[in-house]
Design a protein around this motif. Structure first.
Motif, PDB file in Angstrom:
ATOM      1  N   UNK A 179       5.234 -44.355  58.626  1.00 22.49           N
ATOM      2  CA  UNK A 179       6.028 -44.266  57.409  1.00 22.49           C
ATOM      3  C   UNK A 179       5.420 -43.317  56.376  1.00 22.49           C
ATOM      4  N   UNK A 180       4.108 -43.224  56.340  1.00 23.54           N
ATOM      5  CA  UNK A 180       3.462 -42.368  55.339  1.00 23.54           C
ATOM      6  C   UNK A 180       3.822 -40.901  55.510  1.00 23.54           C
ATOM      7  N   UNK A 181       4.159 -40.510  56.725  1.00 20.73           N
ATOM      8  CA  UNK A 181       4.485 -39.115  57.002  1.00 20.73           C
ATOM      9  C   UNK A 181       5.961 -38.895  57.312  1.00 20.73           C
ATOM     10  N   UNK A 182       6.782 -39.886  56.983  1.00 23.92           N
ATOM     11  CA  UNK A 182       8.215 -39.765  57.220  1.00 23.92           C
ATOM     12  C   UNK A 182       8.949 -39.606  55.891  1.00 23.92           C
ATOM     13  N   UNK A 183      10.130 -38.994  55.933  1.00 28.99           N
ATOM     14  CA  UNK A 183      10.944 -38.832  54.737  1.00 28.99           C
ATOM     15  C   UNK A 183      12.042 -39.881  54.713  1.00 28.99           C
ATOM     16  N   UNK A 184      12.073 -40.662  53.649  1.00 25.55           N
ATOM     17  CA  UNK A 184      13.111 -41.679  53.467  1.00 25.55           C
ATOM     18  C   UNK A 184      14.186 -41.148  52.520  1.00 25.55           C
ATOM     19  N   UNK A 185      15.443 -41.382  52.871  1.00 24.70           N
ATOM     20  CA  UNK A 185      16.566 -40.969  52.025  1.00 24.70           C
ATOM     21  C   UNK A 185      17.461 -42.166  51.761  1.00 24.70           C
ATOM     22  N   UNK A 186      17.889 -42.338  50.518  1.00 25.17           N
ATOM     23  CA  UNK A 186      18.888 -43.346  50.177  1.00 25.17           C
ATOM     24  C   UNK A 186      20.251 -42.674  50.232  1.00 25.17           C
ATOM     25  N   UNK A 187      21.153 -43.215  51.035  1.00 22.29           N
ATOM     26  CA  UNK A 187      22.429 -42.557  51.339  1.00 22.29           C
ATOM     27  C   UNK A 187      23.541 -43.117  50.454  1.00 22.29           C
ATOM     28  N   UNK A 188      23.653 -42.559  49.269  1.00 18.62           N
ATOM     29  CA  UNK A 188      24.713 -42.971  48.353  1.00 18.62           C
ATOM     30  C   UNK A 188      26.019 -42.284  48.755  1.00 18.62           C
ATOM     31  N   UNK A 189      27.107 -43.052  48.741  1.00 18.74           N
ATOM     32  CA  UNK A 189      28.408 -42.547  49.199  1.00 18.74           C
ATOM     33  C   UNK A 189      29.476 -42.948  48.191  1.00 18.74           C
ATOM     34  N   UNK A 190      30.365 -42.020  47.869  1.00 16.33           N
ATOM     35  CA  UNK A 190      31.456 -42.305  46.943  1.00 16.33           C
ATOM     36  C   UNK A 190      32.506 -43.201  47.606  1.00 16.33           C
ATOM     37  N   UNK A 191      33.263 -43.906  46.795  1.00 17.46           N
ATOM     38  CA  UNK A 191      34.418 -44.653  47.288  1.00 17.46           C
ATOM     39  C   UNK A 191      35.359 -43.696  48.008  1.00 17.46           C
ATOM     40  N   UNK A 192      35.763 -44.056  49.227  1.00 16.51           N
ATOM     41  CA  UNK A 192      36.623 -43.179  50.018  1.00 16.51           C
ATOM     42  C   UNK A 192      35.865 -42.165  50.850  1.00 16.51           C
ATOM     43  N   UNK A 193      34.536 -42.220  50.779  1.00 16.39           N
ATOM     44  CA  UNK A 193      33.710 -41.333  51.601  1.00 16.39           C
ATOM     45  C   UNK A 193      33.228 -42.031  52.851  1.00 16.39           C
TER      46      UNK A 193
END
Length: 240
Positions: A179-193
Motif C-alpha cells: 500500500x505504501x507504494x500504491x496510488x489510491x483514488x476516490x472515485x466520485x461520480x455525478x448523479x446519472x454517471x
C-alpha cells in the motif's frame, strides 16, 4: 485518453452524464414500486445500514430499457466490442446515516447454476440458493462491471476508493499489496454517471459522513461460455 485505455491502465474509468434526470427518475420509480409491492422478497437484503436487491435485472426487468439507453450501449460496444451479456446485478441503497463500509477486496466469484467439480474452479459457496465460485483468472480478466449512480457519490457518502492498476497484478491476497507504494483514488461520480471497473481492481468504500443517500446499480458482464456444462445463473443476453 480513451475509455478503453483508461480501463486497461488504471482498472477503471468514470463517465458522467450517461443518464438524464428523466431516465434516473424512471429508474427510481420502478425500483420503489417493486420494493413497495413485494417487501419480503427473498432476494432483498435489508438492514439499518444497507438495502440491496440481488439478481436486480431479473427482479426489476422493466428497468433494462432505461439502463441500456443508446449512450450506455454505445459505450459498451465502443469500449469492449460485441458479445457481452449480463452475468450478475445488484442494487445497493446506502441510507443517509449508514455505518456500512467495505474493506479492500477484489471481486473473485461468479454466480453459476450448479456445482460441478472443474479444474481451477474453487472456493464454492451457496448464498440464497445460488451457487458462487472463483473461476480461473482468465475469465475474471476479460469481464467488466458497470456501476450506475442514482445519486451523486462523493468521498463523504461512500464513493468507491480504488488502488490504481491493481487489476494488472492478477489474483492477489490483500496482505501482499504494498500500500505504501500504491496510488489510491476516490472515485466520485455525478448523479446519472457511471463507473466501469475490472473485477480484479482492489476497491473499498467508507462509511457515510454527510447524511446523503447513495444508490447504485451494479451490473457484471462477460462474453465467455463456461466449461463442462456449467452456466451463468443470471445470464441475460441483451437484444438491440
Amino acid at each position: 485518453m480513451s475509455y478503453e485505455r483508461q480501463i486497461n491502465s488504471k482498472g477503471y474509468t468514470i463517465i458522467n452524464q450517461v443518464y438524464n434526470e428523466s431516465e434516473i427518475d424512471n429508474l427510481i420509480s420502478l425500483i420503489e414500486n417493486r420494493t413497495k409491492n413485494n417487501p419480503e422478497n427473498a432476494t432483498f437484503r435489508k438492514s439499518q445500514d444497507l438495502f440491496a436487491i440481488r439478481q436486480f435485472h431479473k427482479e426489476v426487468p422493466e428497468t433494462l430499457d432505461f439502463i441500456f439507453n443508446q449512450s450506455l450501449k454505445g459505450i459498451i460496444e465502443n469500449t469492449f466490442g460485441k458479445g457481452y451479456f449480463i452475468t450478475k446485478s445488484i442494487y445497493f441503497d446506502k441510507p443517509e446515516k449508514s455505518n456500512w463500509f467495505v474493506a479492500y477486496h477484489q471481486d473473485l466469484t461468479i454466480s453459476v447454476d450448479k456445482r460441478i467439480e472443474i479444474d481451477n474452479f474453487e472456493n464454492w459457496t451457496v448464498k440464497q440458493n445460488q451457487f458462487a465460485v472463483q473461476p480461473p483468472a482468465a475469465i475474471l480478466e476479460d469481464n467488466f462491471t458497470i456501476r450506475i449512480h442514482i445519486d451523486k457519490t462523493t468521498k463523504d457518502n461512500g464513493a468507491l476508493k480504488v488502488i490504481n492498476n491493481s487489476h494488472s497484478k492478477g489474483i492477489l491476497r490483500i496482505e501482499n499489496l504494498d500500500f505504501e507504494n500504491e496510488k489510491e483514488t476516490i472515485c466520485e461520480v455525478e448523479k446519472g454517471g457511471i463507473m466501469i471497473m475490472k473485477p480484479l481492481l482492489f476497491h473499498a468504500s467508507n462509511k457515510t459522513t454527510n447524511n446523503e443517500r447513495r444508490r447504485v446499480i451494479h451490473i457484471e458482464f462477460s462474453r465467455q461460455e463456461l466449461p463442462d456444462g456449467l452456466e451463468w445463473s443470471e445470464k441475460t443476453i441483451l437484444l438491440n
